[in-house]
Design an enzyme around this catalytic site. Structure first.
Site, PDB file in Angstrom:
ATOM      1  N   GLU A 198      28.460 -23.901 -20.745  1.00 35.78           N
ATOM      2  CA  GLU A 198      27.784 -23.600 -19.476  1.00 35.78           C
ATOM      3  C   GLU A 198      28.124 -22.158 -19.095  1.00 35.78           C
ATOM      4  O   GLU A 198      29.302 -21.818 -18.919  1.00 35.78           O
ATOM      5  CB  GLU A 198      28.254 -24.550 -18.373  1.00 35.78           C
ATOM      6  CG  GLU A 198      27.591 -24.243 -17.045  1.00 35.78           C
ATOM      7  CD  GLU A 198      27.984 -25.199 -15.913  1.00 35.78           C
ATOM      8  OE1 GLU A 198      29.171 -25.510 -15.770  1.00 35.78           O
ATOM      9  OE2 GLU A 198      27.076 -25.608 -15.171  1.00 35.78           O
ATOM     10  N   GLU A 220      36.646 -23.053  -1.532  1.00 35.99           N
ATOM     11  CA  GLU A 220      37.414 -21.979  -0.879  1.00 35.99           C
ATOM     12  C   GLU A 220      36.704 -20.635  -1.000  1.00 35.99           C
ATOM     13  O   GLU A 220      37.036 -19.686  -0.307  1.00 35.99           O
ATOM     14  CB  GLU A 220      38.830 -21.901  -1.469  1.00 35.99           C
ATOM     15  CG  GLU A 220      38.929 -21.531  -2.949  1.00 35.99           C
ATOM     16  CD  GLU A 220      38.720 -22.725  -3.893  1.00 35.99           C
ATOM     17  OE1 GLU A 220      38.131 -23.742  -3.466  1.00 35.99           O
ATOM     18  OE2 GLU A 220      39.116 -22.615  -5.071  1.00 35.99           O
ATOM     19  N   ARG A 221      35.698 -20.559  -1.889  1.00 33.97           N
ATOM     20  CA  ARG A 221      34.996 -19.273  -2.037  1.00 33.97           C
ATOM     21  C   ARG A 221      33.887 -19.113  -1.001  1.00 33.97           C
ATOM     22  O   ARG A 221      33.446 -17.999  -0.739  1.00 33.97           O
ATOM     23  CB  ARG A 221      34.423 -19.163  -3.453  1.00 33.97           C
ATOM     24  CG  ARG A 221      35.533 -18.853  -4.454  1.00 33.97           C
ATOM     25  CD  ARG A 221      35.031 -18.755  -5.846  1.00 33.97           C
ATOM     26  NE  ARG A 221      35.187 -20.011  -6.539  1.00 33.97           N
ATOM     27  CZ  ARG A 221      34.741 -20.252  -7.759  1.00 33.97           C
ATOM     28  NH1 ARG A 221      34.095 -19.317  -8.421  1.00 33.97           N
ATOM     29  NH2 ARG A 221      34.924 -21.408  -8.331  1.00 33.97           N
ATOM     30  N   LYS A 264      35.883 -31.031   2.293  1.00 38.88           N
ATOM     31  CA  LYS A 264      36.658 -29.889   1.774  1.00 38.88           C
ATOM     32  C   LYS A 264      35.673 -28.981   1.049  1.00 38.88           C
ATOM     33  O   LYS A 264      35.272 -29.232  -0.077  1.00 38.88           O
ATOM     34  CB  LYS A 264      37.728 -30.410   0.802  1.00 38.88           C
ATOM     35  CG  LYS A 264      38.957 -29.548   0.653  1.00 38.88           C
ATOM     36  CD  LYS A 264      38.757 -28.190   0.008  1.00 38.88           C
ATOM     37  CE  LYS A 264      38.459 -28.207  -1.463  1.00 38.88           C
ATOM     38  NZ  LYS A 264      38.046 -26.863  -1.957  1.00 38.88           N
ATOM     39  N   CYS A 271      23.206 -26.011 -10.948  1.00 41.55           N
ATOM     40  CA  CYS A 271      23.467 -27.034 -11.978  1.00 41.55           C
ATOM     41  C   CYS A 271      22.170 -27.503 -12.606  1.00 41.55           C
ATOM     42  O   CYS A 271      22.186 -28.192 -13.620  1.00 41.55           O
ATOM     43  CB  CYS A 271      24.245 -28.191 -11.396  1.00 41.55           C
ATOM     44  SG  CYS A 271      23.281 -29.114 -10.209  1.00 41.55           S
ATOM     45  N   SER A 312      32.676 -28.260 -11.607  1.00 41.67           N
ATOM     46  CA  SER A 312      32.649 -28.112 -13.064  1.00 41.67           C
ATOM     47  C   SER A 312      33.123 -29.402 -13.749  1.00 41.67           C
ATOM     48  O   SER A 312      33.825 -30.219 -13.137  1.00 41.67           O
ATOM     49  CB  SER A 312      33.550 -26.944 -13.464  1.00 41.67           C
ATOM     50  OG  SER A 312      34.852 -27.177 -12.979  1.00 41.67           O
ATOM     51  N   PHE A 325      30.964 -24.012  -5.032  1.00 47.11           N
ATOM     52  CA  PHE A 325      30.569 -22.798  -4.306  1.00 47.11           C
ATOM     53  C   PHE A 325      29.057 -22.562  -4.282  1.00 47.11           C
ATOM     54  O   PHE A 325      28.567 -21.789  -3.483  1.00 47.11           O
ATOM     55  CB  PHE A 325      31.259 -21.566  -4.925  1.00 47.11           C
ATOM     56  CG  PHE A 325      30.568 -21.048  -6.179  1.00 47.11           C
ATOM     57  CD1 PHE A 325      29.469 -20.199  -6.084  1.00 47.11           C
ATOM     58  CD2 PHE A 325      30.989 -21.444  -7.442  1.00 47.11           C
ATOM     59  CE1 PHE A 325      28.815 -19.742  -7.232  1.00 47.11           C
ATOM     60  CE2 PHE A 325      30.352 -20.997  -8.582  1.00 47.11           C
ATOM     61  CZ  PHE A 325      29.255 -20.146  -8.484  1.00 47.11           C
TER      62      PHE A 325
END
Ligand code: NAD
Length: 492
Positions: free
Chosen positions: A385, A179-180, A176, A284, A229, A152
């Site tokens: 994290e 979805e957020r 893909k 990241c 993640s 995201f």
């Protein structure tokens, strides 16, 4: 282009409302308002996209590379034409500031530019006369149907670490998005349609976990790129590899920066604050731990605390805002819980960003910049994290201790050193166990023509995204040994 109420998939050159397991709301994290619904595509829908990509592959791979890159040149112009709209969409669905969203789209464009060099980047090698009259060649051919599964936090940039190279090399594609944040890729895909990519060459499939698993298991899909993640990266790598696919999976991070007493305090503080609190810490390559050495301790703690406390937090589309919200209420809750855990571990919360309320945006998911001092290095918070605007400070006496601490971490995405000493910098560059190193740099993000080099738990695979690594990942080598007619050779 107005916002869609329901995001569509793009398959075989057509926009379609997919077979889905339902929908999820897409929310503007600064306002809490639902701005769209995203479908959770089924296995059948993934199959449809994979079949479309497979059908488009033979003709696309036969299209000369010099012609394939013309589509990318057109895409670059369209991305630049709609640059502001794309940046605003990123801010609306992700929450980062408009300046940060522009920076993200700029890096997306740069990756398209580098991929336009494919006619030269994917050249092979040839050795004449490996034996008299016999030549040996290595050529690079596309792999087939490839895919990106994205996170995201950079909805516009991350698919561009992979997709332009894959397409330029002659592969066809399925993307893909998270979805957020599906709206940015939805807009990008409209631009790819406008750029005239033949039907099926690029396909967009929306969804979440089940959609991803259908991708991992699909027999037609040959290569998978993933960013997200660590737990999911490990799953993607093992399931994708077990199914015989090429996989590169970039995972999470917990990036340390070391501050030596001879570092320039003002510049270091500005850079460290941008790294820790930029993108609300949802990067990241965000600095998450600052390790001060010796006398750097007090001045840096004071300076970074002042920088944290004065950072202007709000809606990223408003002028002067320096930091936006985090992505979901769940994320806010998780971050605040970890701040609390640090206090329980005996650390001192010097600047506390919990329970933030921004006037006019009371329903937004805001956490203000937070600074935690004396964080126990082996505690949970120093090793987890957080993915929020939280900087933990650890104080040590020597540079050796600091490097040992860096190298004891599970992650290895980035490590930075702030100093004016060349020898300390060289020692650090040599010894630090991370794939992206910064010397007086706070976000050591590789340019598009360098690989994005995570190590350890931050990366599963061999070849990384961007640049030459992407070209190698998206091509398979074929070696040909040739003997030609008698008159071309001295003897047989
Ligand atoms: P995430 O792992 O939750 O999701 C990433 C993608 O995986 C999404 O498309 C999601 O739909 C899918 N997914 C989620 N759970 C899944 C499951 N159980 N099975 C299969 N698919 C699943 O990551 P996120 O929250 O979107 O992104 C933040 C994470 O990404 C952070 O850990 C961050 O460090 C990492 N990240 C890493 C890099 C890097 O270069 N190493 C870059 C950006 C972000």
């Amino acid at each position: 282009m107005s916002e869609p109420t329901s995001v569509l998939n793009f398959v075989a050159g057509e926009w379609r409302s997919p077979d889905s397991l339902g929908t999820l709301p897409v929310t503007n994290p600064a306002t809490g308002a639902v701005i769209a619904q995203v479908p959770l595509s089924t296995e059948r829908e993934v199959d449809r996209a994979a079949q479309a990509a497979a059908q488009a592959f033979p003709e696309w791979r036969r299209t000369p590379a010099v012609e394939r890159v013309q589509y990318l040149f057109r895409l670059k112009r369209l991305l630049e034409r709609d640059f502001e709209e794309l940046a605003r969409t990123i801010t609306m669905e992700n929450g980062k500031t408009l300046a940060e969203a522009r920076g993200e789209m700029q890096r997306a464009v740069e990756n398209v530019e580098v991929a336009c060099g494919i006619p030269m980047l994917m050249q092979g090698d040839i050795s004449e006369d490996i034996a008299p009259g016999i030549d040996e060649l290595m050529i690079r051919q596309p792999v087939g149907v490839c895919t990106t599964i994205a996170p995201f936090n950079f909805p516009g940039m991350i698919p561009f670490w992979f997709m332009p190279y894959a397409l330029a090399c002659g592969n066809t594609y399925v993307v893909k998005p998270s979805e957020r944040v599906p709206l940015t890729m939805w807009k990008v895909m409209h631009l790819m349609e406008e750029a005239g990519f033949p039907a099926g060459v690029v396909n967009l499939v929306n969804g979440a976990k089940d959609t991803v698993n259908a991708i991992l298991d699909h027999p037609i899909i040959r290569a998978i790129t993933f960013v997200g993640s660590t737990a999911v990266a490990r799953h993607i790598y093992s399931r994708g590899s077990a199914n015989g696919k090429r996989v590169q999976a970039q995972g999470g991070a917990k990036n340390p920066i070391i501050i030596l007493p001879d570092a320039d305090l003002e510049t270091t503080t500005r850079i460290a604050a941008d790294s820790a609190f930029g993108n609300s810490g949802q990067r990241c390559l965000a600095a998450s731990l600052a390790i001060t050495v010796g006398e750097a301790r007090n001045p840096f703690t004071e300076a970074i605390s002042a920088a944290a406390a004065s950072r202007k937090v709000g809606y990223g589309l408003d002028a002067g805002v320096e930091m936006g919200p985090v992505i979901t209420p769940h994320s806010k809750q998780r971050i605040e819980k970890l701040i609390g855990a640090a206090a329980s571990e005996g650390a001192e919360i010097v600047v506390d960003g919990r329970n933030a309320v921004v006037k006019g945006y009371e329903k937004g998911y805001f956490v203000r910049p937070t600074v935690i001092s004396d964080l126990p290095p082996q505690g949970e918070v120093a090793r987890t994290e957080i993915f929020g605007p939280v900087l933990g400070l650890i104080h040590v006496d020597t540079v050796d201790e600091a490097i040992a601490l860096v190298n004891s971490a599970e992650y290895g995405n980035m490590a930075c050193l702030f100093t004016s000493s060349g020898s300390a910098a060289r020692k650090f560059r040599y010894e630090a166990e991370a794939g992206n190193i910064g010397i007086n740099i706070g976000v050591a993000a590789p340019m598009a023509f360098f690989p994005f080099s995570g190590w350890k738990e931050s990366f599963f695979g061999t070849l990384h995204g961007q640049g030459r690594h992407a070209v190698e990942f998206f091509t398979q080598t074929k070696v040909v040994i040739e003997r030609w007619p008698k008159e071309w050779s001295r003897k047989f």
